[in-house]
Scaffold this active site. Structure first.
Site, PDB file in Angstrom:
ATOM      1  N   LYS A  47     -21.423  -7.865 -14.302  1.00 18.85           N
ATOM      2  CA  LYS A  47     -22.797  -8.048 -14.756  1.00 18.85           C
ATOM      3  C   LYS A  47     -22.973  -7.588 -16.206  1.00 18.85           C
ATOM      4  CE  LYS A  47     -24.278  -9.968 -11.011  1.00 18.85           C
ATOM      5  NZ  LYS A  47     -24.627 -11.404 -11.011  1.00 18.85           N
ATOM      6  N   TYR A  76     -18.148  -5.332  -9.687  1.00 16.03           N
ATOM      7  CA  TYR A  76     -19.475  -5.953  -9.729  1.00 16.03           C
ATOM      8  C   TYR A  76     -20.245  -5.530 -10.974  1.00 16.03           C
ATOM      9  CZ  TYR A  76     -24.132  -7.466  -8.294  1.00 16.03           C
ATOM     10  OH  TYR A  76     -25.363  -8.076  -8.257  1.00 16.03           O
TER      11      TYR A  76
END
Length: 234
Positions: free
Chosen positions: A163, A159
């Site tokens: 990002k 994750y």
């Protein structure tokens, strides 16, 4: 009237962003992978439902045709995202358990999906007098914060790295397309299904920075990374 598309908007931050932008006078296209859930959410808000799976080329191109037929697009909010490292007990799997498949699933939505949607809608955005793109990133995408003593509150491999990729993509798009306002935002640790409702702030609070950056004037910032308090460190 400003026409705005929000991906992944049938719940959570996307839904609340849609609500606030509609209140601000935007015509909002509520993108949802599940057509029926999207229809119900759009009906509740007074938005226009658009079936949109960011991982599927045909779905994205069909959404382009729908919005183009309606007149065009001014604002794109790339909000759709997944957290593939969250276990059933709402805890993160360890870094040693992150596989290539976990990374691939995360990047397919968070990174490749963002690029797929942006690329497809650029022709419509370029016709707008004030085109804006908001990429929903995360404070976890900050290399500066992640490498600081203590690190992020919820460390992750897939994750967080997805990002960080979103942040670089934002910068490169902004450099290549200076007539657009393109920025990344970190909404903060918000209670959503993405984190099993473990966040520390409400969706109303988290959506604030997304809504603000979606309403930029032509002389607003571009190529930046912001949260509710201002610029974030890369």
């Amino acid at each position: 009237m400003t026409a705005t598309l929000i991906t992944g908007a049938n719940k959570g931050l996307g839904f609340e962003t849609a609500r606030q932008l509609i209140a601000a006078g935007h015509t909002v296209y509520l993108g949802s992978r599940d057509a029926e859930r999207g229809r119900r959410a759009a009906e509740q808000l007074g938005a226009r439902p658009v079936q949109l799976d960011v991982t599927d080329d045909a779905s994205v191109l069909a959404a382009v045709r729908v919005i183009e037929a309606d007149g065009g697009l001014d604002v794109l909010v790339n909000n759709a995202g997944v957290q593939s490292e969250m276990g059933e007990d709402n805890t993160m799997i360890s870094a040693s358990d992150v596989t290539a498949d976990v990374m691939r699933k995360t990047f397919e939505t968070n990174v490749f999906g963002l690029v797929r949607v942006t690329h497809a809608f650029l022709p419509l955005l370029q016709r707008s007098s004030n085109p804006v793109v908001v990429n929903v990133s995360s404070g976890q995408g900050s290399l500066t914060r992640s490498s600081a003593p203590g690190g992020p509150a919820s460390p992750s491999v897939a994750y967080s790295s997805s990002k960080s990729a979103v942040n670089m993509i934002t910068v490169q798009y902004a450099l290549a397309l200076p007539h657009l306002r393109i920025n990344a935002v970190g909404p903060g640790f918000t209670k959503t299904d993405l984190n099993g409702q473990t966040g520390t702030q409400t969706v109303e609070q988290g959506a604030g920075v997304i809504v603000r950056m979606a309403q930029l004037d032509p002389d607003g910032p571009t190529g930046g990374y912001f949260d509710a308090q201002g610029p974030l460190p890369w």
